[in-house]
Design a protein around this motif. Sequence first.
Motif, short mmCIF file in Angstrom:
data_model
loop_
_atom_site.label_atom_id
_atom_site.label_comp_id
_atom_site.label_asym_id
_atom_site.label_seq_id
_atom_site.Cartn_x
_atom_site.Cartn_y
_atom_site.Cartn_z
N ALA A 6 0.82 -1.01 -0.18
CA ALA A 6 -0.18 0.02 -0.01
C ALA A 6 0.91 1.27 -0.11
O ALA A 6 0.70 2.39 -0.83
CB ALA A 6 -0.82 0.05 1.30
N LEU A 7 2.03 1.18 0.71
CA LEU A 7 2.84 2.39 0.97
C LEU A 7 3.49 2.38 -0.30
O LEU A 7 3.71 3.83 -1.12
CB LEU A 7 3.90 2.15 1.69
CG LEU A 7 4.83 3.20 1.95
CD1 LEU A 7 4.10 4.55 2.43
CD2 LEU A 7 6.15 2.83 3.17
N VAL A 8 4.07 1.51 -1.13
CA VAL A 8 4.47 1.80 -2.69
C VAL A 8 3.47 2.08 -3.45
O VAL A 8 3.91 3.10 -4.51
CB VAL A 8 5.11 0.33 -3.14
CG1 VAL A 8 5.70 0.27 -4.46
CG2 VAL A 8 6.43 0.16 -2.03
N GLU A 9 2.28 1.65 -3.54
CA GLU A 9 1.35 2.19 -4.48
C GLU A 9 1.00 3.60 -4.14
O GLU A 9 1.06 4.33 -5.11
CB GLU A 9 0.12 1.30 -4.20
CG GLU A 9 -0.92 1.67 -5.41
CD GLU A 9 -2.25 0.59 -5.22
OE1 GLU A 9 -3.13 0.62 -6.00
OE2 GLU A 9 -2.27 -0.09 -4.18
N LEU A 10 0.95 3.97 -2.98
CA LEU A 10 0.57 5.27 -2.66
C LEU A 10 1.93 6.33 -2.95
O LEU A 10 1.78 7.36 -3.61
CB LEU A 10 0.20 5.67 -1.19
CG LEU A 10 -0.07 6.95 -0.84
CD1 LEU A 10 -1.27 7.56 -1.53
CD2 LEU A 10 -0.28 6.85 0.84
N GLY A 11 3.18 5.69 -2.96
CA GLY A 11 4.17 6.83 -3.20
C GLY A 11 4.32 6.74 -4.64
O GLY A 11 4.83 7.83 -5.07
N THR A 12 4.10 5.73 -5.40
CA THR A 12 4.15 5.63 -6.99
C THR A 12 3.01 6.85 -7.46
O THR A 12 3.39 7.57 -8.16
CB THR A 12 3.83 4.45 -7.37
OG1 THR A 12 5.01 3.54 -6.97
CG2 THR A 12 3.93 4.38 -8.90
N TYR A 13 1.91 6.80 -6.98
CA TYR A 13 1.09 7.81 -7.37
C TYR A 13 1.46 9.30 -7.15
O TYR A 13 1.46 10.31 -7.78
CB TYR A 13 -0.39 7.68 -6.60
CG TYR A 13 -1.35 8.68 -6.68
CD1 TYR A 13 -1.75 8.84 -8.07
CD2 TYR A 13 -1.28 9.74 -5.68
CE1 TYR A 13 -2.59 10.00 -8.14
CE2 TYR A 13 -2.35 10.66 -5.97
CZ TYR A 13 -2.71 11.00 -7.32
OH TYR A 13 -3.61 11.86 -7.56
N LEU A 14 2.08 9.37 -5.59
CA LEU A 14 2.45 10.84 -5.31
C LEU A 14 3.61 11.08 -6.12
O LEU A 14 3.95 12.46 -6.35
CB LEU A 14 2.68 10.91 -4.03
CG LEU A 14 1.35 10.79 -2.92
CD1 LEU A 14 1.71 10.70 -1.63
CD2 LEU A 14 0.50 11.77 -3.36
N SER A 15 4.46 10.19 -6.70
CA SER A 15 5.57 10.63 -7.24
C SER A 15 5.46 10.99 -8.70
O SER A 15 5.98 11.98 -9.05
CB SER A 15 6.76 9.59 -7.36
OG SER A 15 7.92 9.82 -8.10
N GLY A 16 4.34 10.69 -9.31
CA GLY A 16 3.72 10.75 -10.57
C GLY A 16 3.36 12.14 -10.36
O GLY A 16 3.32 12.95 -11.50
N LEU A 17 2.56 12.34 -9.35
CA LEU A 17 1.74 13.74 -9.02
C LEU A 17 2.87 14.70 -9.34
O LEU A 17 2.70 15.97 -9.51
CB LEU A 17 1.05 13.56 -7.87
CG LEU A 17 0.23 15.18 -7.59
CD1 LEU A 17 -0.91 15.36 -8.54
CD2 LEU A 17 -0.36 15.03 -6.26
#
Length: 394
Positions: free
Chosen positions: A180-191
């Motif tokens: 869940a942390l990696v998925e959220l972090g990946t989204y925020l990095s794209g943002l």
Amino acid sequence: MSLPAYPALRTGCPFDPAPAYTEVREGPGIAEVGMWNGTTAWVVTRYDDVRAILTDRRFSADGTRPGFLQFAPGVNPQVSTFIRMDDPEHARLRRMLARNFTVRRAESMRPEIRRITGEHVDRLLAAGPPADLVTGLALPVPSLVISRLLGVPYEEAEFFQASTRKIMSWASSGDEAMGALVELGTYLSGLADRKAADPGDDVISTLVTEYESTGELERQQLVLMAVLLLIAGHETTAGTIALGVAALTRHPDQLAALRRDPDLVPGAVEEILRYASVVQSGLSRIVTEDVEICGHTLKEGDNVILYLPSANRDEKVFPDAAAFDIHRTGAKHLGFGFGPHQCLGMSLARVEIQVAIETVVARMPGLALAKPLEDLPFRHEMFVYGLHELPVTW
């Protein structure tokens, strides 16, 4: 004195700390406790001791130190941001965010927070009772506020709330929480990439354009800061709002006093923060040199848990501490911690909770629980306490 396992659950009154820790506070003040992975830690339960440790450099917050406490399988203390660092690096990163979370900035947001809160209460009133105050108000309002502050599209709220539940649960496996942390972090990095190309007036844009672009901030640290702010910015506030309303319904005389005199709201919110103490995981530190606490010598490398729910019920500091009293004065609670790591967003949280309480009290006459308190689903399994739902009528 030793305890079998951490954490012990709250029993009896769901607002009270686990009885085992109350016994420690009223006895030796400190006790060794077993952790999920076979390691041990020392739980510190008294107000003065907790407050002192939070400003003592012999107790480190640095999660990269060998042997630093791992609260649960899903918690890796080495994958964290400035809250898991010591000064000067902690202070350097915190300064990048500080201007967004001042008292002045929080107060400037009060009219917008009042408008957002009012709109959510409008919808609850239009639908009629009973209603779930968690999904209808306590969770969406701080989620929307922190989303706008960070520059995260609120359309993603369901995604980041679901990620938060996995990251912040005692029950999550290491793979579940890290996934869940990696998925959220990946989204925020794209943002963050999108903000670099088209910056806005928000925190993530500022971190990208002012600090990452100059080399002062690496992308991984930027992402972890955004994850922390997104989670902490809605999770603790939502829990406190829900618990505060539940507590007020159990004390109709104090609820009526708030309705008569809205000037009591700020003091009532401070009492809610003390009484509810939503950070039920406690705060962790590791000892960097031998030190004596409560007459016991802690050795270098020992882990310490500062159990805030117990410290906030210390009778030597808060007379009649088990009572909920919105008229309480005197010592400051430790709901936001203390010292250099005190909660960065506490001024914003205060405004959000104040507005939520004053709006619900004023606009829902006859406010009451729609289910008995003992039937409500409290968040015993989460690091941050609260309610999964709060059915109310009015």
